[in-house]
Design a protein around this motif. Structure first.
Motif, PDB file in Angstrom:
ATOM      1  N   LEU A   1       0.615  -1.144  -0.012  1.00  0.00           N
ATOM      2  CA  LEU A   1       0.077  -0.155   0.035  1.00  0.00           C
ATOM      3  C   LEU A   1       0.976   1.312   0.025  1.00  0.00           C
ATOM      4  N   LYS A   2       2.102   1.278   0.687  1.00  0.00           N
ATOM      5  CA  LYS A   2       2.870   2.255   0.695  1.00  0.00           C
ATOM      6  C   LYS A   2       3.321   2.493  -0.535  1.00  0.00           C
ATOM      7  N   VAL A   3       3.871   1.503  -1.471  1.00  0.00           N
ATOM      8  CA  VAL A   3       4.256   1.640  -2.770  1.00  0.00           C
ATOM      9  C   VAL A   3       3.244   2.518  -3.677  1.00  0.00           C
ATOM     10  N   LEU A   4       1.951   1.915  -3.602  1.00  0.00           N
ATOM     11  CA  LEU A   4       0.927   2.346  -4.373  1.00  0.00           C
ATOM     12  C   LEU A   4       0.507   4.011  -3.975  1.00  0.00           C
ATOM     13  N   THR A   5       0.885   4.518  -2.981  1.00  0.00           N
ATOM     14  CA  THR A   5       0.451   5.659  -2.631  1.00  0.00           C
ATOM     15  C   THR A   5       1.473   6.554  -3.195  1.00  0.00           C
ATOM     16  N   ILE A   6       2.781   6.285  -3.295  1.00  0.00           N
ATOM     17  CA  ILE A   6       3.631   6.809  -3.871  1.00  0.00           C
ATOM     18  C   ILE A   6       3.608   6.805  -5.201  1.00  0.00           C
ATOM     19  N   ALA A   7       3.196   5.956  -6.178  1.00  0.00           N
ATOM     20  CA  ALA A   7       3.117   5.608  -7.405  1.00  0.00           C
ATOM     21  C   ALA A   7       2.099   6.557  -8.037  1.00  0.00           C
ATOM     22  N   GLY A   8       0.958   6.864  -7.322  1.00  0.00           N
ATOM     23  CA  GLY A   8      -0.128   7.605  -8.035  1.00  0.00           C
ATOM     24  C   GLY A   8      -0.945   6.510  -8.455  1.00  0.00           C
ATOM     25  N   VAL A   9      -2.293   7.506  -9.056  1.00  0.00           N
ATOM     26  CA  VAL A   9      -3.309   6.510  -9.555  1.00  0.00           C
ATOM     27  C   VAL A   9      -3.815   6.750 -10.897  1.00  0.00           C
ATOM     28  N   LYS A  10      -2.898   7.513 -11.628  1.00  0.00           N
ATOM     29  CA  LYS A  10      -3.148   7.462 -13.133  1.00  0.00           C
ATOM     30  C   LYS A  10      -2.724   6.004 -13.688  1.00  0.00           C
ATOM     31  N   PRO A  11      -3.658   5.589 -14.623  1.00  0.00           N
ATOM     32  CA  PRO A  11      -3.286   4.038 -15.001  1.00  0.00           C
ATOM     33  C   PRO A  11      -1.913   3.622 -15.301  1.00  0.00           C
ATOM     34  N   ALA A  12      -1.333   4.531 -16.036  1.00  0.00           N
ATOM     35  CA  ALA A  12       0.234   4.189 -16.226  1.00  0.00           C
ATOM     36  C   ALA A  12       1.173   4.090 -15.273  1.00  0.00           C
ATOM     37  N   TRP A  13       1.007   5.023 -14.227  1.00  0.00           N
ATOM     38  CA  TRP A  13       1.868   4.972 -13.044  1.00  0.00           C
ATOM     39  C   TRP A  13       1.260   3.844 -11.738  1.00  0.00           C
TER      40      TRP A  13
END
Length: 614
Positions: free
Chosen positions: A113-125
């Protein structure tokens, strides 16, 4: 009796027929070849057939050398049985126990979950974040456990982005042909469901319930395809088709990234351990490969392939577009905001870092550091403080894992000793034996042992050198081209067979081939090992692929289309790695002293001696 009825009955007893007919079909080998080589080849082909068809459980087939090698005069029982618990098996065992402790206290959920919060939510990211998280976790956990844990997270994010899957399918139906109607409309399997009847390959991975507390925002306000937003029906359908494509990209990137990530560490996947075990058996003087040196080679390869795979998946499934970095307040932006809220909410529910999670993090980092620094080759490692050759990676793993069985999961307190009202319940360690026993796939331990026993039999009987001698014409193939051919062949073969069985069968032959054509054995053996993990085209290729396919949304043609290019990218990546930093790290341009005839089987020495007198 009709032919169709008879064929169905034959199919029902196919495994029994294979068990009865295979030994008879291969029987002429015992008379057509030299005695010892023929007997060993008979056993090897028997095991290969049983492994590929799963006529017997894979672990049971792996135990056949214990009874067949001694009774056929190939290898004495003492030499066979010792192959089933080498130090490589202890390294694998310690890695699995560390992984079970991480799962026990939910540290893997916090990392994801921590990595996903950093990556952002636009589809590619977000696809990139999913792939980074899956690949990192699969370096330490089993690929299957990683995939099973990440899919529910993907489910929650996708539903917050695009709404309910069934509604999305209905919106796509009107503009699609009848074939796609059937494909997209008939499967009602929930995304988080796993196969109810796991195959033998899935049983080979860590079993157990991997539960994830992911809430799904599926109330009326969360539907991303509302009819009252002013869009026409055609616009809604077009957007739904795009969303379905992105949904596929999310699901397919997780098992692929898990398979790629498992190649980065020796304990990440079984073929890596079989490689190091057979390398020690064939070339006992070779000390180039250990946990640290393998990671130094394979981690950059993993990153390269992961980036190439991300570009391909994001391009194919609609993630790469003008919205990659731009912020635009439209319908998609609102859905992305909801997805970000879901991720943040699930991370918030985990609460602050618990003492047990912090302790597991410390021992996990210590475990990795000690493995990397034991004998890194480019500086003196801590193993220099002990007798040379006495301390291996298995020693490190067992030391750290042993500590987990008595280190407390709650913060110790001195006040407890002086508090008569304090709880007197026994403290709970970070890892209990029951948890470890339930988590460890003991059948893989047997499978690894069976592979080592088979390799030992091929070496002692002279079969491997006999096969290598008949592959002499391949000496005309340039080594760089041979690397690509070997990687591509094994990547294709493992689409239909277990990657563990594939590397067990082919690695001894590849080692002998390298010696007969005077090429550094590592130059052929490393690509073969990595290539066995590059199975992307079919649902049955790996357990992670099966789990993703069981989500009910992916189709076989999706995996074939995506996986075919992934296989090509994998072959090219391995070839690039071997001919650049691989050459520099392992001195692959020269034939090493540790692979000279003194380290070969006696049969190879005889062949070379005969050639020298001609």
């Amino acid at each position: 009796m009709e032919i169709s009825v008879f064929s169905k009955k034959l199919w029902c007893v196919r495994k029994q027929l294979i068990l009865l007919l295979t030994p008879l079909i291969f029987l002429p080998l015992l008379f057509a070849l030299p005695e010892k080589e023929g007997k060993c080849l008979y056993v090897v082909l028997l095991m290969a057939m049983f492994w590929c068809t799963e006529a017997l459980p894979l672990a049971v087939t792996a135990m056949l050398p214990v009874c067949l090698f001694p009774t056929m005069g190939i290898l004495p029982s003492k030499k066979v049985c010792t192959q089933y618990f080498l130090d490589t098996n202890f390294l694998f065992l310690s890695g699995l126990m560390m992984a079970s402790a991480i799962e026990e206290w939910g540290l893997h959920q916090r990392i994801a979950l921590k990595v996903l919060t950093i990556a952002g939510v636009k589809p590619a990211w977000l696809i990139l974040g999913m792939m980074i998280t899956s690949s990192f976790l699969s370096m330490w956990l089993s690929n299957t456990a990683t995939t099973a844990m990440m899919l529910p997270i993907a489910n929650a994010i996708l539903e917050s982005l695009f709404g309910d899957l069934e509604t999305l399918k209905q919106n796509c139906k009107l503009m699609e042909d009848p074939e796609n109607d059937i494909i997209n409309g008939q499967c009602n399997v929930k995304l988080h469901s796993l196969p109810s009847a796991p195959s033998e390959k899935q049983i080979l991975s860590v079993d157990g319930d991997i539960k994830m507390a992911c809430t799904s925002s599926s109330d009326s306000g969360m539907d991303g395809t509302e009819q009252s937003d002013g869009r026409t029906a055609q616009e809604i359908r077009s957007e739904s088709v795009y969303q379905m494509q992105v949904w596929k990209g999310f699901l397919i990137c997780i098992p692929y990234a898990a398979s790629i990530g498992g190649t980065a560490t020796l304990t990440g996947t079984a073929p890596n351990l079989i490689f190091i075990g057979q390398l020690k058996s064939y070339f006992p003087d070779c000390d180039l490969i250990n946990f640290g040196s393998w990671f130094a080679f394979a981690f950059p390869l993993m990153v390269l392939f992961l980036v190439l795979g991300w570009i391909w998946i994001a391009f194919l499934y609609g993630g790469l577009n003008t919205r990659l970095c731009l912020k635009k307040q439209d319908q998609r932006a609102l859905a992305e905001a909801r997805a970000k809220a879901v991720i943040n909410e699930n991370y918030r529910k985990l609460g602050p870092l618990k003492f047990a999670e912090g302790a597991i993090s410390f021992f996990f980092i210590l475990f990795a550091i000690l493995l990397f620094t034991r004998d890194p080759k480019f500086f003196t490692g801590w193993s220099a403080f002990f007798n040379k050759g006495y301390v291996s990676d298995a020693v490190t793993g067992v030391i750290i894992v042993s500590i987990l069985f008595f280190f407390p999961s709650q913060r110790p307190s001195l006040s407890w000793w002086f508090n008569p009202q304090g709880s007197n319940t026994p403290y709970v360690p970070l890892l209990s034996w029951k948890k470890a026993q339930d988590s460890v796939p003991w059948n893989i331990i047997l499978l690894l042992g069976g592979g080592f026993a088979m390799a030992k039999g091929c070496e002692e009987s002279g079969l491997a050198s006999w096969i290598g001698g008949h592959l002499q014409p391949l000496a005309q193939v340039p080594p760089a081209a041979a690397v690509m051919l070997i990687t591509a062949f094994l990547a294709c073969f493992t689409e239909f067979a277990s990657n563990t069985a594939t590397i067990i069968i082919f690695l001894p032959v590849i080692a002998e081939l390298a010696m007969h054509v005077s090429v550094n054995p590592l130059y052929f053996m490393i690509p073969a090992t990595v290539g066995c993990s590059y199975a992307f085209m079919l649902p049955v290729s790996t357990p992670p692929n099966s789990i993703a396919f069981a989500s009910g949304h992916l189709m076989v043609k999706d995996m074939v289309k995506t996986g075919f290019v992934m296989n090509i990218l994998g072959v090219l990546s391995v070839s690039l790695a071997m001919n650049t930093w691989g050459v520099a790290m392992f001195n692959l341009n020269s034939y090493p002293e540790w692979a000279r005839p003194t380290n070969m089987s006696s049969a190879v020495v005889d062949v070379l001696a005969q050639n020298a007198t001609l």
